[in-house]
Structure formats: structure tokens, C-alpha cells
Design a protein around this motif. Structure first.
Motif, mmCIF file in Angstrom:
data_model
loop_
_atom_site.group_PDB
_atom_site.id
_atom_site.type_symbol
_atom_site.label_atom_id
_atom_site.label_comp_id
_atom_site.label_asym_id
_atom_site.label_seq_id
_atom_site.Cartn_x
_atom_site.Cartn_y
_atom_site.Cartn_z
ATOM 1 N N ARG A 14 0.822 -1.206 0.000
ATOM 2 C CA ARG A 14 0.000 0.000 0.000
ATOM 3 C C ARG A 14 0.856 1.257 0.000
ATOM 4 N NH1 ARG A 14 -2.058 3.432 -1.468
ATOM 5 N NH2 ARG A 14 -4.108 4.363 -1.139
ATOM 6 N N SER A 15 2.053 1.175 0.529
ATOM 7 C CA SER A 15 2.940 2.339 0.582
ATOM 8 C C SER A 15 3.607 2.651 -0.751
ATOM 9 C CB SER A 15 4.017 2.109 1.646
ATOM 10 O OG SER A 15 4.747 0.921 1.375
ATOM 11 N N ALA A 16 3.387 1.802 -1.777
ATOM 12 C CA ALA A 16 4.018 2.010 -3.082
ATOM 13 C C ALA A 16 3.215 2.938 -3.982
ATOM 14 C CB ALA A 16 4.232 0.673 -3.790
ATOM 15 N N PHE A 17 1.972 3.220 -3.604
ATOM 16 C CA PHE A 17 1.159 4.112 -4.418
ATOM 17 C C PHE A 17 0.309 5.004 -3.529
ATOM 18 C CE2 PHE A 17 -1.056 0.105 -3.929
ATOM 19 C CZ PHE A 17 -2.377 0.444 -3.673
ATOM 20 N N GLY A 18 -0.104 6.118 -4.106
ATOM 21 C CA GLY A 18 -0.855 7.099 -3.337
ATOM 22 C C GLY A 18 -2.348 6.977 -3.547
ATOM 23 N N ASP A 19 -2.998 8.113 -3.706
ATOM 24 C CA ASP A 19 -4.452 8.132 -3.794
ATOM 25 C C ASP A 19 -4.953 7.582 -5.127
ATOM 26 O OD1 ASP A 19 -4.280 9.346 -1.363
ATOM 27 O OD2 ASP A 19 -5.430 11.125 -1.910
ATOM 28 N N ILE A 20 -6.127 6.985 -5.075
ATOM 29 C CA ILE A 20 -6.881 6.594 -6.264
ATOM 30 C C ILE A 20 -7.986 7.636 -6.413
ATOM 31 C CG2 ILE A 20 -8.325 4.813 -7.301
ATOM 32 C CD1 ILE A 20 -6.792 2.778 -5.494
ATOM 33 N N LEU A 21 -7.954 8.378 -7.516
ATOM 34 C CA LEU A 21 -8.796 9.561 -7.670
ATOM 35 C C LEU A 21 -9.891 9.339 -8.708
ATOM 36 C CD1 LEU A 21 -5.869 12.148 -7.836
ATOM 37 C CD2 LEU A 21 -7.127 11.429 -5.810
ATOM 38 N N HIS A 22 -11.039 9.968 -8.471
ATOM 39 C CA HIS A 22 -12.166 9.858 -9.391
ATOM 40 C C HIS A 22 -12.959 11.160 -9.354
ATOM 41 C CE1 HIS A 22 -15.279 8.122 -11.781
ATOM 42 N NE2 HIS A 22 -16.172 8.029 -10.803
ATOM 43 N N ASP A 23 -13.198 11.742 -10.520
ATOM 44 C CA ASP A 23 -13.944 12.997 -10.560
ATOM 45 C C ASP A 23 -15.339 12.825 -11.147
ATOM 46 O OD1 ASP A 23 -13.498 12.629 -13.239
ATOM 47 O OD2 ASP A 23 -12.667 14.631 -13.611
ATOM 48 N N GLY A 24 -15.793 11.570 -11.238
ATOM 49 C CA GLY A 24 -17.089 11.282 -11.824
ATOM 50 C C GLY A 24 -16.983 10.582 -13.154
ATOM 51 N N ASP A 25 -15.900 10.850 -13.876
ATOM 52 C CA ASP A 25 -15.641 10.204 -15.161
ATOM 53 C C ASP A 25 -14.265 9.551 -15.201
ATOM 54 O OD1 ASP A 25 -18.097 10.907 -16.491
ATOM 55 O OD2 ASP A 25 -17.335 12.959 -16.647
ATOM 56 N N VAL A 26 -13.264 10.319 -14.837
ATOM 57 C CA VAL A 26 -11.872 9.882 -14.961
ATOM 58 C C VAL A 26 -11.398 9.214 -13.680
ATOM 59 C CG1 VAL A 26 -9.494 10.661 -15.342
ATOM 60 C CG2 VAL A 26 -11.377 11.724 -16.614
ATOM 61 N N TRP A 27 -10.706 8.084 -13.838
ATOM 62 C CA TRP A 27 -10.017 7.428 -12.720
ATOM 63 C C TRP A 27 -8.516 7.614 -12.906
ATOM 64 C CZ3 TRP A 27 -11.968 5.527 -8.315
ATOM 65 C CH2 TRP A 27 -13.317 5.186 -8.259
#
Length: 261
Positions: A120-133
Motif C-alpha cells: 500500500r505504501s508504493a502508491f498514493g491516492d486513487i482519484l475519481h472525478d465522476g468520469d476519470v479514474w
């Protein structure tokens, strides 16, 4: 090894991380150079910043790709040094998938990354703005993820490198909750955050459905601290923001941030 007096201010299970921070600080101080960490959760960053405050000649900065990042890398550096964004070695990846015919979820992307052997420490946030991941990664892991992740669940995907300037502003549904609890036990905070009975909270914890700072905790009496982040399967997440003291009736006032699944 970190001074035992320092460890007294934190939980016993945090001792290994405290030793790790002590090593990072010592390296920065002794070798007079910046030291970059892996991605750290809010509680870990709080511990690291607290320990850095006792060093006159070391500073610390953090970056997770966007201002509200949950997971961020820390950079310890000597006072002479001026940190640059490039020092944090972040890489943004867009998840390209057939948007009209399929639907992705945070837990699917997280599970896929972990299934590829990433910590889990190898990557940061997983982001979503409604369309884009998007996923924020360490630069050294980005090519591995680009090559290895071709499916998320049953959905064919392409992981495409993107510039950090293209990071989306994620949709956030955090709800601020101010309440009182009998103690900072895990079952008490879970019950308060989701309006559960203590018995229900106790049962789901004992069944391994609750994580604290990404670690499964099965002890209802596990003691929490400010900046702990809890994930409750099928319910959502709770962030313990503040301990606001004791009421006249001996209850603890706390500020939580809650997001429902």
C-alpha cells in the motif's frame, strides 16, 4: 533506535514505524542530504512531523499529487535545501477503460494493485472525478503498473502515463461529524461514525471487516489516536480528526470525518 521516551507518546504497535522515522531523520542529518519516504497515511505523517520538530537542522515537506491527498510522500531535508516538486518522484496514471459500457470502483482498482504484489505504501491516492479514474504512484513503480495492469476485474484497461498537472479534483463526500464517545476504542468510534450499536461495531471488527491505517484490526478495544483512518467494509471510512477534550459527564468530544460507501 528511537528514544524510548518518544515511543511512550504513541501506541506500542507504532514502535517499528517510529524506528523507521528515526532512521530517516538520522540519515538526513548525518549525510546532510534529502531523504524521500514511501507513501504514508495521515497517522504516520503526524508521527513523522512530530519527531522532526525535535531536530533543529532537519525540515519535512509532504506531497501526494494534490492538496487534499490522503496518502503522501514525505521529504526530510537539511535546512539549506529548497525542496522541488520533482523531489517527490510522483507519477500520475490514467485508467483508460470503456466508460460507456462498464463501471469501475475504488475498491476494484485498489484490489488489483495489491494483487500485483504492490504494498500500500508504493502508491498514493486513487482519484475519481465522476468520469476519470487516476492513480498517483511513485515514479519507480509506474512502468511496472503500466505493463502489468491490463484488467481490473473483468474490464480491459490501459494504464496511461499522465503529467501531474493533469490530476483531477476528486469527488469527495466526507461528512463532518462532531459527537461524544465513551472512549477512543475502535468499537466506540465505529459505532459513532456509522450510528451503529456497540454490539454491531464489536461484531464486524471481530469478523475482520475493519482496517485501521490499512491494517486489519480484530480487537474492538484497540485504542485509536487522532489522525487514524478507519475503513469499514460495506459501510465506508472514518477519519479521527480531533480529540476536543472531556465533557462534564466524562465523555470525550471528538471530530470525525465520515464517508459512506
Amino acid at each position: 533506535m528511537a528514544d524510548e521516551n518518544i515511543k511512550q507518546h504513541f501506541r506500542p504497535d507504532e514502535a517499528p514505524f517510529i524506528d523507521q522515522v528515526d532512521d530517516w531523520l538520522a540519515t538526513c542529518q548525518d549525510e546532510y542530504r534529502p531523504v524521500l519516504t514511501e507513501f504514508l497515511n495521515p497517522r504516520q505523517r503526524y508521527i513523522a512531523r512530530t519527531m522532526t520538530n525535535s531536530f533543529d537542522d532537519v525540515r519535512v515537506s509532504q506531497n501526494g499529487g494534490w492538496p487534499g491527498a490522503e496518502m503522501q510522500r514525505l521529504l526530510f531535508y537539511p535546512t539549506y535545501y529548497q525542496p522541488q516538486e520533482s523531489d517527490f518522484e510522483l507519477q500520475l496514471i490514467n485508467v483508460d477503460y470503456p466508460l460507456k459500457f462498464s463501471e469501475l470502483h475504488h475498491r476494484q482498482i485498489l484490489g488489483t494493485l495489491l494483487s500485483k504484489g504492490l504494498k500500500r505504501s508504493a502508491f498514493g491516492d486513487i482519484l475519481h472525478d465522476g468520469d476519470v479514474w487516476q492513480v498517483v504512484l511513485s515514479a519507480q513503480m509506474a512502468e511496472f503498473v503500466r505493463q502489468q495492469v491490463t484488467k481490473i476485474g473483468k474490464i480491459n484497461v490501459k494504464m496511461k502515463m499522465a503529467d501531474m498537472a493533469e490530476v483531477v479534483q476528486p469527488v469527495t463526500d466526507w461528512e463532518e461529524v462532531s459527537t461524544t464517545v465513551a472512549s477512543l476504542r475502535l468499537d466506540s468510534i465505529v459505532a459513532a461514525g456509522f450510528n451503529y450499536s456497540r454490539n454491531r461495531a464489536k461484531t464486524i471488527i471481530e469478523h475482520g471487516l475493519v482496517r485501521v491505517n490499512w491494517e486489519t484490526i480484530e480487537r474492538p478495544d484497540y485504542p485509536l489516536s487522532v489522525h487514524d483512518l478507519m475503513s469499514v467494509r460495506h459501510a465506508g471510512r472514518i477519519y479521527l480528526k480531533e480529540d476536543n477534550g472531556i465533557t462534564k459527564k466524562g465523555k470525550l468530544r471528538v471530530s470525525l470525518a465520515v464517508v459512506h460507501a
